[in-house]
Design a protein around this motif. Structure first.
Motif, mmCIF file in Angstrom:
data_model
loop_
_atom_site.group_PDB
_atom_site.id
_atom_site.type_symbol
_atom_site.label_atom_id
_atom_site.label_comp_id
_atom_site.label_asym_id
_atom_site.label_seq_id
_atom_site.Cartn_x
_atom_site.Cartn_y
_atom_site.Cartn_z
ATOM 1 N N CYS A 188 33.809 32.788 41.875
ATOM 2 C CA CYS A 188 34.723 31.611 42.300
ATOM 3 C C CYS A 188 35.657 32.165 42.886
ATOM 4 C CB CYS A 188 35.230 30.579 40.951
ATOM 5 S SG CYS A 188 34.648 29.947 39.889
ATOM 6 N N GLY A 189 35.592 31.913 44.477
ATOM 7 C CA GLY A 189 36.474 32.510 45.791
ATOM 8 C C GLY A 189 35.485 34.044 46.168
ATOM 9 N N ALA A 190 34.407 33.301 46.180
ATOM 10 C CA ALA A 190 33.184 34.345 45.663
ATOM 11 C C ALA A 190 33.135 35.829 46.977
ATOM 12 C CB ALA A 190 32.445 34.073 45.421
ATOM 13 N N GLY A 191 34.254 34.857 48.563
ATOM 14 C CA GLY A 191 34.527 36.047 49.745
ATOM 15 C C GLY A 191 33.190 35.681 49.901
ATOM 16 N N ILE A 192 32.849 37.361 49.813
ATOM 17 C CA ILE A 192 31.426 37.769 50.403
ATOM 18 C C ILE A 192 29.633 38.282 49.813
ATOM 19 C CG2 ILE A 192 32.733 38.570 53.080
ATOM 20 C CD1 ILE A 192 31.534 41.427 51.559
ATOM 21 N N GLY A 193 30.559 38.028 48.393
ATOM 22 C CA GLY A 193 30.255 38.205 47.318
ATOM 23 C C GLY A 193 29.574 39.445 46.321
ATOM 24 N N ARG A 194 30.746 40.064 46.950
ATOM 25 C CA ARG A 194 30.420 41.281 46.330
ATOM 26 C C ARG A 194 31.520 41.741 44.807
ATOM 27 N NH1 ARG A 194 35.113 44.256 43.932
ATOM 28 N NH2 ARG A 194 36.281 43.072 44.215
ATOM 29 N N ILE A 195 31.408 40.514 44.380
ATOM 30 C CA ILE A 195 31.561 40.826 43.112
ATOM 31 C C ILE A 195 29.917 40.126 41.947
ATOM 32 C CG2 ILE A 195 32.271 40.266 40.490
ATOM 33 C CD1 ILE A 195 35.272 39.396 41.937
ATOM 34 N N THR A 196 28.966 39.464 42.613
ATOM 35 C CA THR A 196 27.982 38.730 42.470
ATOM 36 C C THR A 196 26.873 39.868 42.221
ATOM 37 O OG1 THR A 196 28.597 36.694 43.141
ATOM 38 C CG2 THR A 196 26.032 37.221 42.769
ATOM 39 N N GLY B 21 41.812 45.441 53.488
ATOM 40 C CA GLY B 21 41.848 46.937 54.312
ATOM 41 C C GLY B 21 42.404 47.790 52.761
ATOM 42 N N PHE B 22 41.522 47.749 52.153
ATOM 43 C CA PHE B 22 41.050 48.581 50.837
ATOM 44 C C PHE B 22 39.758 49.057 50.102
ATOM 45 C CE2 PHE B 22 45.925 46.996 50.684
ATOM 46 C CZ PHE B 22 46.431 48.368 50.642
ATOM 47 N N PRO B 23 38.890 48.709 50.583
ATOM 48 C CA PRO B 23 37.354 49.130 50.552
ATOM 49 C C PRO B 23 37.688 50.099 49.613
ATOM 50 C CG PRO B 23 37.935 50.625 52.434
ATOM 51 C CD PRO B 23 39.575 49.677 51.821
ATOM 52 N N ASP C 170 27.819 33.409 54.301
ATOM 53 C CA ASP C 170 26.912 33.591 54.693
ATOM 54 C C ASP C 170 25.976 35.416 54.733
ATOM 55 O OD1 ASP C 170 26.183 31.700 56.262
ATOM 56 O OD2 ASP C 170 27.260 32.462 58.295
ATOM 57 N N ALA C 171 26.803 35.714 54.273
ATOM 58 C CA ALA C 171 26.529 37.256 53.695
ATOM 59 C C ALA C 171 26.162 37.578 53.106
ATOM 60 C CB ALA C 171 27.712 38.454 53.694
ATOM 61 N N ILE C 172 26.048 36.320 51.720
ATOM 62 C CA ILE C 172 25.750 37.322 50.109
ATOM 63 C C ILE C 172 24.307 35.210 50.279
ATOM 64 C CG2 ILE C 172 27.178 35.049 49.230
ATOM 65 C CD1 ILE C 172 25.545 37.701 47.469
ATOM 66 N N GLN D 111 39.017 32.538 57.577
ATOM 67 C CA GLN D 111 38.302 32.371 58.731
ATOM 68 C C GLN D 111 38.749 33.947 60.000
ATOM 69 O OE1 GLN D 111 38.966 28.494 59.708
ATOM 70 N NE2 GLN D 111 37.023 27.558 58.379
ATOM 71 N N GLY D 112 40.068 34.464 59.783
ATOM 72 C CA GLY D 112 39.376 34.949 60.777
ATOM 73 C C GLY D 112 40.048 36.340 60.492
ATOM 74 N N THR D 113 39.199 36.573 59.479
ATOM 75 C CA THR D 113 39.548 38.025 58.476
ATOM 76 C C THR D 113 37.751 38.388 58.238
ATOM 77 O OG1 THR D 113 40.872 37.688 56.864
ATOM 78 C CG2 THR D 113 39.710 39.332 56.305
ATOM 79 N N GLU D 114 37.805 39.570 58.665
ATOM 80 C CA GLU D 114 36.589 40.467 58.904
ATOM 81 C C GLU D 114 35.560 39.943 57.851
ATOM 82 O OE1 GLU D 114 35.660 44.673 58.953
ATOM 83 O OE2 GLU D 114 35.221 44.315 61.260
ATOM 84 N N ALA D 115 34.370 39.518 57.771
ATOM 85 C CA ALA D 115 33.507 39.288 56.541
ATOM 86 C C ALA D 115 31.964 40.487 55.877
ATOM 87 C CB ALA D 115 32.209 38.403 56.870
ATOM 88 N N THR D 116 33.746 41.897 55.767
ATOM 89 C CA THR D 116 33.388 43.154 54.994
ATOM 90 C C THR D 116 33.803 43.248 53.740
ATOM 91 O OG1 THR D 116 34.758 44.121 56.655
ATOM 92 C CG2 THR D 116 32.606 44.185 57.535
ATOM 93 N N VAL D 117 33.585 44.181 53.301
ATOM 94 C CA VAL D 117 34.600 44.512 52.035
ATOM 95 C C VAL D 117 36.021 44.963 52.351
ATOM 96 C CG1 VAL D 117 34.487 46.604 50.415
ATOM 97 C CG2 VAL D 117 32.411 45.733 50.497
ATOM 98 N N SER D 118 35.566 45.756 52.957
ATOM 99 C CA SER D 118 37.575 46.211 54.064
ATOM 100 C C SER D 118 38.504 44.522 54.407
ATOM 101 C CB SER D 118 37.201 47.180 54.881
ATOM 102 O OG SER D 118 38.477 47.216 55.397
#
Length: 266
Positions: free
Chosen positions: A108-116, A70-72, A138-140, A58-65
């Motif tokens: 599953c464990g989709a995060g910001i939907g990078r894989i989707t 930190g390895f975008p 919210d990003a996806i 929850q304290g992590t930026e909702a970006t690919v990085s």
């Protein structure tokens, strides 16, 4: 969820204080006896704390990085490797060939939907999102191909109870490290119940390179990096057979190796 990690990290188990030279009063001794002390010999996964993990993400930026620790730069090679892996599976499948889209997939464990966005929405008509951190989803939300969004951890997702599925593909990446061994086996057993005929459960995760061949606990995000041997043992306990596996190529030096496993019911 977890993320790519540096392989130089040491085994991270809470330290147990040695006996102190200062004598305790009787009241202090009584109070101290009520404080639980971590067992340094406990299994790494026993230290997993789901609340701590959620707080970290929850304290992590909702970006690919942010979601990739930190390895975008890992994202492009990872998506390409996953795409190639899935294509090989489908080319040998009589149920889910590459000539048509999969009907439904789960990220599953989709995060910001990078894989989707990068893969699953291109090969499936609908992709359901399972991710407990709302700032990530919210990003996806509302993007093409995205179906239902479930704000729960994998340990609490019971699609069989809710009448969901069947899923032709259940994709788990950089997330099952936040389940204990028992939770992971139970979770995989539940996924079998909502898997379509000929469908796959894919697990793609970091692999421990501990010099004693042990799993490694990371207190930063409260997760475990498992060995290849441990994964195979847990898949066996869940009643799954390994139909294909592949090491991810092109990862930056200094990170844990990453391996994809394609699983089906025995």
């Amino acid at each position: 969820m977890t993320s790519p990690k540096r392989k130089s990290r040491e085994l991270d188990i809470p330290e147990v204080e040695s006996s102190k030279k200062t004598k305790l009063s009787s009241d202090e001794e009584s109070e101290a006896s009520e404080i639980p002390i971590s067992n340094p010999n406990a299994a790494p996964d026993s230290h997993i704390d789901h609340k701590a993990a959620i707080a970290y993400w929850q304290g992590t930026e909702a970006t690919v990085s942010g979601v990739l620790g930190g390895f975008p730069e890992v994202s492009r090679v990872d998506i390409q490797g996953s795409s190639n892996f899935l294509t090989k599976l489908r080319r040998s499948s009589k149920h889910h060939p590459t000539s048509k889209k999969l009907r439904r997939a789960a990220d599953c464990g989709a995060g910001i939907g990078r894989i989707t966005e990068g893969l699953l929405s291109q090969v499936a008509e609908v992709v359901d999102i399972i991710e407990p951190v709302k700032s990530f989803t919210d990003a996806i939300q509302g993007k093409p191909g995205v179906g239902e969004i479930f704000h729960v951890g994998l340990e609490a997702w019971h699609p069989d109870r809710d009448g969901l599925g069947p899923y032709d593909l259940i994709w788990n990446q950089w997330c099952v490290g936040q389940l204990t061994d028992v939770q992971l086996v139970d979770y995989l057993k539940r996924m079998v119940l909502v898997l379509s005929e000929g469908g796959w459960i894919v697990v793609k995760e970091n692999l421990s390179n501990h010099n004693l061949g042990e799993d490694v606990f990371d207190s930063e995000d409260s997760s475990v990096t498992r060995t290849d041997t441990k994964f195979r043992e847990l898949f066996e306990k869940a009643g799954l057979k390994l139909v294909s596996t592949e090491l991810q190529r092109g990862m930056p030096k200094g990170l844990y190796p990453v391996r994809a496993y394609a699983l089906q019911p025995r």
